[in-house]
Structures are given as structure tokens and as C-alpha cells.
Motif scaffolding. Structure first.
Motif, mmCIF file in Angstrom:
data_model
loop_
_atom_site.group_PDB
_atom_site.id
_atom_site.type_symbol
_atom_site.label_atom_id
_atom_site.label_comp_id
_atom_site.label_asym_id
_atom_site.label_seq_id
_atom_site.Cartn_x
_atom_site.Cartn_y
_atom_site.Cartn_z
ATOM 1 N N VAL A 391 -58.698 -0.613 14.807
ATOM 2 C CA VAL A 391 -57.309 -0.487 15.241
ATOM 3 C C VAL A 391 -56.572 -1.757 14.839
ATOM 4 O O VAL A 391 -57.028 -2.866 15.122
ATOM 5 C CB VAL A 391 -57.223 -0.275 16.771
ATOM 6 C CG1 VAL A 391 -55.769 -0.298 17.225
ATOM 7 C CG2 VAL A 391 -57.889 1.036 17.173
ATOM 8 N N VAL A 392 -55.436 -1.590 14.169
ATOM 9 C CA VAL A 392 -54.600 -2.730 13.777
ATOM 10 C C VAL A 392 -53.272 -2.577 14.504
ATOM 11 O O VAL A 392 -52.425 -1.771 14.103
ATOM 12 C CB VAL A 392 -54.391 -2.793 12.254
ATOM 13 C CG1 VAL A 392 -53.615 -4.058 11.880
ATOM 14 C CG2 VAL A 392 -55.728 -2.754 11.524
ATOM 15 N N ASP A 393 -53.100 -3.311 15.592
ATOM 16 C CA ASP A 393 -51.864 -3.241 16.368
ATOM 17 C C ASP A 393 -50.791 -4.102 15.709
ATOM 18 O O ASP A 393 -51.085 -5.159 15.142
ATOM 19 C CB ASP A 393 -52.127 -3.721 17.795
ATOM 20 C CG ASP A 393 -50.947 -3.465 18.713
ATOM 21 O OD1 ASP A 393 -50.196 -2.502 18.461
ATOM 22 O OD2 ASP A 393 -50.765 -4.224 19.686
ATOM 23 N N GLU A 394 -49.553 -3.639 15.781
ATOM 24 C CA GLU A 394 -48.429 -4.341 15.146
ATOM 25 C C GLU A 394 -48.758 -4.621 13.685
ATOM 26 O O GLU A 394 -48.704 -5.763 13.210
ATOM 27 C CB GLU A 394 -48.108 -5.644 15.891
ATOM 28 C CG GLU A 394 -47.835 -5.475 17.373
ATOM 29 C CD GLU A 394 -46.559 -4.697 17.671
ATOM 30 O OE1 GLU A 394 -45.747 -4.512 16.747
ATOM 31 O OE2 GLU A 394 -46.398 -4.254 18.814
ATOM 32 N N GLU A 395 -49.091 -3.554 12.972
ATOM 33 C CA GLU A 395 -49.635 -3.719 11.619
ATOM 34 C C GLU A 395 -48.649 -4.373 10.660
ATOM 35 O O GLU A 395 -49.044 -4.875 9.604
ATOM 36 C CB GLU A 395 -50.067 -2.350 11.066
ATOM 37 C CG GLU A 395 -48.957 -1.309 10.921
ATOM 38 C CD GLU A 395 -48.218 -1.395 9.594
ATOM 39 O OE1 GLU A 395 -48.824 -1.930 8.655
ATOM 40 O OE2 GLU A 395 -47.067 -0.956 9.526
ATOM 41 N N HIS A 396 -47.372 -4.418 11.018
ATOM 42 C CA HIS A 396 -46.366 -5.025 10.159
ATOM 43 C C HIS A 396 -46.329 -6.547 10.267
ATOM 44 O O HIS A 396 -45.672 -7.212 9.465
ATOM 45 C CB HIS A 396 -44.979 -4.502 10.566
ATOM 46 C CG HIS A 396 -44.597 -4.931 11.954
ATOM 47 N ND1 HIS A 396 -45.024 -4.247 13.076
ATOM 48 C CD2 HIS A 396 -43.870 -5.987 12.419
ATOM 49 C CE1 HIS A 396 -44.555 -4.844 14.160
ATOM 50 N NE2 HIS A 396 -43.866 -5.908 13.795
ATOM 51 N N ASP A 397 -47.040 -7.115 11.245
ATOM 52 C CA ASP A 397 -46.908 -8.539 11.557
ATOM 53 C C ASP A 397 -47.385 -9.421 10.403
ATOM 54 O O ASP A 397 -48.451 -9.188 9.825
ATOM 55 C CB ASP A 397 -47.705 -8.866 12.827
ATOM 56 C CG ASP A 397 -47.292 -10.194 13.423
ATOM 57 O OD1 ASP A 397 -47.789 -11.230 12.943
ATOM 58 O OD2 ASP A 397 -46.476 -10.195 14.363
ATOM 59 N N GLY A 398 -46.618 -10.449 10.118
ATOM 60 C CA GLY A 398 -46.949 -11.333 9.004
ATOM 61 C C GLY A 398 -48.162 -12.204 9.227
ATOM 62 O O GLY A 398 -48.729 -12.752 8.268
ATOM 63 N N ALA A 430 -44.143 -0.237 16.113
ATOM 64 C CA ALA A 430 -42.832 0.346 16.387
ATOM 65 C C ALA A 430 -41.930 0.231 15.166
ATOM 66 O O ALA A 430 -40.975 0.995 15.022
ATOM 67 C CB ALA A 430 -42.184 -0.356 17.581
ATOM 68 N N THR A 431 -42.243 -0.722 14.289
ATOM 69 C CA THR A 431 -41.478 -0.931 13.057
ATOM 70 C C THR A 431 -42.455 -1.067 11.902
ATOM 71 O O THR A 431 -42.762 -2.179 11.476
ATOM 72 C CB THR A 431 -40.600 -2.193 13.163
ATOM 73 O OG1 THR A 431 -41.450 -3.307 13.501
ATOM 74 C CG2 THR A 431 -39.543 -2.033 14.236
ATOM 75 N N PRO A 432 -43.015 0.034 11.402
ATOM 76 C CA PRO A 432 -44.047 -0.049 10.358
ATOM 77 C C PRO A 432 -43.557 -0.802 9.124
ATOM 78 O O PRO A 432 -42.359 -0.817 8.813
ATOM 79 C CB PRO A 432 -44.325 1.424 10.027
ATOM 80 C CG PRO A 432 -43.848 2.197 11.217
ATOM 81 C CD PRO A 432 -42.698 1.422 11.757
ATOM 82 N N SER A 433 -44.494 -1.437 8.445
ATOM 83 C CA SER A 433 -44.172 -2.112 7.195
ATOM 84 C C SER A 433 -43.762 -1.071 6.153
ATOM 85 O O SER A 433 -44.128 0.106 6.235
ATOM 86 C CB SER A 433 -45.380 -2.905 6.696
ATOM 87 O OG SER A 433 -46.467 -2.028 6.446
#
Length: 462
Positions: A391-398, A430-433
């Protein structure tokens, strides 16, 4: 060339492996070894058989440091992919994937014999003068930086040959294992006459023996000395009589051992959450499921989906899992939510752990004693034997991007690792890359959505 040839990856910024010879049976790939490199000794990992083509001289491996490879085949292949895809040295990738205790190198120390004098070259006299300050052994690497003379090995060899300095190589430290002293009953005195004869004039020894007896036959030495109030001579008297024995017992370091495990909240999935969980359950049945993207607005209950998915993987399918969260989100509250549901099955991997705590967590994961790894980007390398989900939570995070060498994107590594072992990789945000959203639109990822907040709350106007 005597012996078999093997290729060894060293944690150096060099895009090649090095060939060494090994006597006897060839250790499996992924095994740590101690090898000579230039004038030093370094730890590396065997990555395969060596050809020896074009080589006139091959140096032998100095020592094989483990019986079981620290890098399992699956992670060795993944490290090879990272090295190829991100153009990173394989040895550097392997070092990144393991606890730092496993890549500790040997250290060279110098000691002055006698007193420093003015005999020798200017460089030799400068080295002798530095060694004469303080008198304690000095590490070669530290001396080289302090003297700013470049390589000082010619002077070391010359002075050591003359007997004016002592050069000692300290081998790599064993990985840190924490132990405590335990007193264990070795000779049970079940017969009252034997007990009376043994402790006729030693009432305190009798009390100590009975305290051990009431605690099941063993107790920590520190507990007996401090809480029990027995002196060390009392315990030594029991040892001399052959009644007890003192043993060193390993203690696994767990930073959460003292914390009280919270009771999990009994939450019932909403209709939308239940639909997503049903679809993910079907994906777990597939031999090679594609990645899944969970697009859920803030407050829609993505964490509950993660937890219910992990329950299916760990409890029902008897597999392991990895949960990646951004470093800033790896808070005690986040960890406690997973520990509330999975208890001691959870190992936390993050930068605040000590070297020993991280090593213990890594070992427990590799041995299957813990089956869920929760951590920041480096947790993608957790040695889970039967990996069922990532599981990758907040997958957009830098913060999933490693900015220092070797550089990698942990989210993408998670996708590749899951695909290689047939596990499910679930990306949540909530804001996918943009790249994940595009992959979902073209069908490479399966898209699931949670567009409503739990409880019917409205999103703030934008």
C-alpha cells in the motif's frame, strides 16, 4: 586461479562488479563477504558467478560473513532492476536496501611505538607527530583527513616495516545484538530433604531459589538484584552449588514495546468502501494483479480500506504486506492505528530508529515474526518472505523520491516489486499524480473512487 570465481558488488560509486576467488563451496548470491579492495577491506555482496575473462590475477575473498544470504533472491533481482533503470551502482542500491549495520566496513588503526623523532622523510615525521598527540590508537581515515596529505599508506607501510608504528586492522563489527543476563534453574530440588540439606545455612539462597521457582524457573538477573533485593554473592552461591546457571538471552529492541495497545475502533465500511474492498478482494485472487489506484477525497475513509485489505492478506491469506507513508505522515497516531488492528505483527521502519532497533525490526520481518512493515520510502525494501500487498498512501507525495544516490522513486519501485512477486500494489491519494492518473485512464492501473466523505460531510468550497 585457485577456487571458484564470483562477482561481488561493493557499495562504491562504481558501475561494475569485482571478481574474486573463493575456496570451497560457492556461497549463494546475496551473501555478504569481506574482500580486499585496494589497500583496504570492504564488505560486499556476491551477485553471481564470475568469468575471469581478461584477468591475470584474482584476489581471494577474505571471509564469508553469513551462512544465510542477507539479500534474498527476490530483493537481489529488484536491486538489479533499480541499478539498471536508475543508472545506479548495484552495490550502492544493496547498501540502501539493508540496515547500515550489515554494511559496516573494517577499520585500520595506528599506534606509535616509542616516541616521535626527526628521523625519516618529512611526510613520515608529520605522521609520527600526529600519532604522538594523545597516545591513543588513531584511525587511518581520520588521520588522512586531518593531515591533508593525500594517501598516507606508503608512509604507513614504511614505518610499520621499521617497527616504529603498529598497524592493526579491526574486522567489521557484528550486527548489534542486545542481550540481558537471565538466571535459570538447572537443578530442580523437588525433594524437601534435598532442599533442606542444600540450604541448611543459606536462607537467602533458599529465598532466591524459591523466587525463581515461583516465576517459572527463570528471571532476569537485574530483577533479582534490584526488585528481589538479593546480592550478587547469593546468586553466585547458587551457581557454585550447581542449582542455577546464568545465560545471555537476546532481547529484541522494539520502540513500541512499552506502549499500551489501543483497542481498534469498530468501524463498518460504507457502501462505497465495501464495493472497493470487494473489487480488491477479487484482484487478490488473480495470479498477477495490475496496480490499483484509489482516488478518495479527504475524509472518505481510505485508511479503513487499507486496514481491511491488510486483514484479508495477513489473517486470511497468511501473507505479508508493506505500507508506505510519507515521512511527514509517519506519526505515532498513524502507527497506532495499524498496531491497534495488527498488534505485534507490525514493524515500523523510519529514520528515528536507532541502528539496533532498525536491525531487529529487519530481522523479525525476514524471519516472518512480523508480517507488516510500515515506514517511509526505504520500507519498500522490507524483507517480507511471502509478500501479498503493498500500500502506498499519498502516492503523489514528493518524499517518495530519494534525492541522494542511489536515486529512486519508491512508489514506482513498489509497483515493480509487487508485479515481480504477484502481489497487489494499491496506490491511494486524494490528489493522484498525473502519471498515475494517466495510467488509470489508459487501463494500466485499475481505478477506484471514494468521492463522498464518511458521515456525509461536505467538502469546503474552492
Amino acid at each position: 586461479m585457485a577456487g571458484s570465481l564470483v562477482d561481488v558488488a561493493l557499495p562504491l560509486p562504481v558501475y561494475s562488479t569485482f571478481t574474486y576467488s573463493v575456496e570451497g563451496p560457492v556461497p549463494p548470491a546475496g551473501t555478504r563477504v569481506l574482500v580486499p579492495f585496494r589497500r583496504e577491506e570492504r564488505i560486499g555482496w556476491i551477485v553471481g558467478a564470475g568469468s575471469g575473462a581478461g584477468l591475470t590475477r584474482v584476489r581471494p575473498i577474505l571471509d564469508i560473513l553469513e551462512g544465510e544470504p542477507s539479500v534474498p533472491p527476490e530483493l537481489l533481482e529488484l536491486s538489479g532492476w533499480i541499478a539498471d533503470y536508475y543508472l545506479a551502482p548495484l552495490g550502492m542500491v544493496l547498501r540502501t536496501s539493508l540496515p547500515s549495520a550489515l554494511s559496516d566496513s573494517s577499520r585500520d588503526y595506528l599506534t606509535l611505538v616509542g616516541k616521535a623523532d626527526d628521523v625519516g622523510t618529512p611526510r613520515e615525521r608529520k605522521l609520527l607527530a600526529a600519532l604522538g598527540q594523545g597516545g591513543a590508537p588513531r584511525r587511518v581515515r581520520t588521520l588522512r583527513k586531518a593531515l591533508a596529505m593525500g594517501s598516507i599508506w606508503p608512509e604507513i607501510r614504511a614505518l610499520a616495516t621499521q617497527g616504529r608504528i603498529c598497524h592493526q586492522t579491526v574486522p567489521p563489527r557484528d550486527p548489534p545484538v542486545r542481550t540481558h543476563r537471565v538466571v535459570r534453574v538447572m537443578n530442580w530440588l523437588s525433594d524437601l530433604n534435598d532442599r533442606e540439606n542444600m540450604f541448611r545455612r543459606a536462607s537467602r539462597q533458599r529465598e532466591a531459589y524459591e523466587a525463581l521457582e515461583s516465576s517459572g524457573g527463570s528471571a532476569e538477573l537485574a530483577h533479582l538484584l534490584h526488585q528481589g533485593g538479593f546480592s550478587r554473592s547469593v546468586i553466585r552461591g547458587l551457581e557454585d552449588k550447581g542449582v542455577v546457571v546464568l545465560e545471555d538471552v537476546e532481547v529484541l529492541r522494539d520502540p513500541f514495546r512499552e506502549e499500551i495497545r489501543a483497542e481498534p475502533k469498530k468501524l463498518v465500511p460504507t457502501r462505497d468502501q465495501a464495493a472497493v474492498l470487494a473489487a480488491l478482494g477479487e484482484m487478490l485472487q488473480e495470479p498477477n494483479p495490475p496496480p490499483a489506484l484509489l482516488h478518495g477525497v479527504t475524509g472518505s475513509g481510505k485508511t479503513l480500506v487499507y486496514i481491511e485489505l491488510l486483514k484479508e492478506v495477513v489473517h486470511n491469506r497468511n501473507q505479508g504486506a508493506i505500507v508506505l507513508v510519507p515521512e511527514i505522515a509517519l506519526t505515532p497516531q498513524t502507527v497506532s492505528r495499524f498496531r491497534a488492528h495488527f498488534g505485534d505483527d507490525v514493524a515500523v521502519l523510519h529514520s528515528a530508529l536507532s541502528e539496533g532497533e532498525r536491525f531487529d525490526a529487519w530481522r523479525q520481518l525476514r524471519e516472518g515474526k512480523k508480517r507488516i512493515a510500515v515506514g517511509a520510502r526505504s520500507a519498500v525494501f522490507a524483507p517480507i518472505p511471502r509478500l501479498g500487498a503493498i500500500v502506498v498512501d499519498e502516492e503523489h507525495d514528493g518524499s517518495y523520491k530519494q534525492s541522494e544516490g542511489p536515486r529512486y522513486q519508491a512508489r514506482d519501485v513498489a509497483i515493480v516489486r509487487a508485479a515481480r512477486v504477484g502481489a497487489l500494489c494499491l496506490l491511494g491519494s486524494a490528489t493522484p499524480s498525473l502519471e498515475s492518473w494517466q495510467n488509470a485512464q489508459i487501463g494500466k492501473f485499475r481505478l477506484f473512487s471514494l468521492l463522498n466523505r464518511v458521515g456525509g460531510g461536505a467538502l469546503p468550497p474552492v
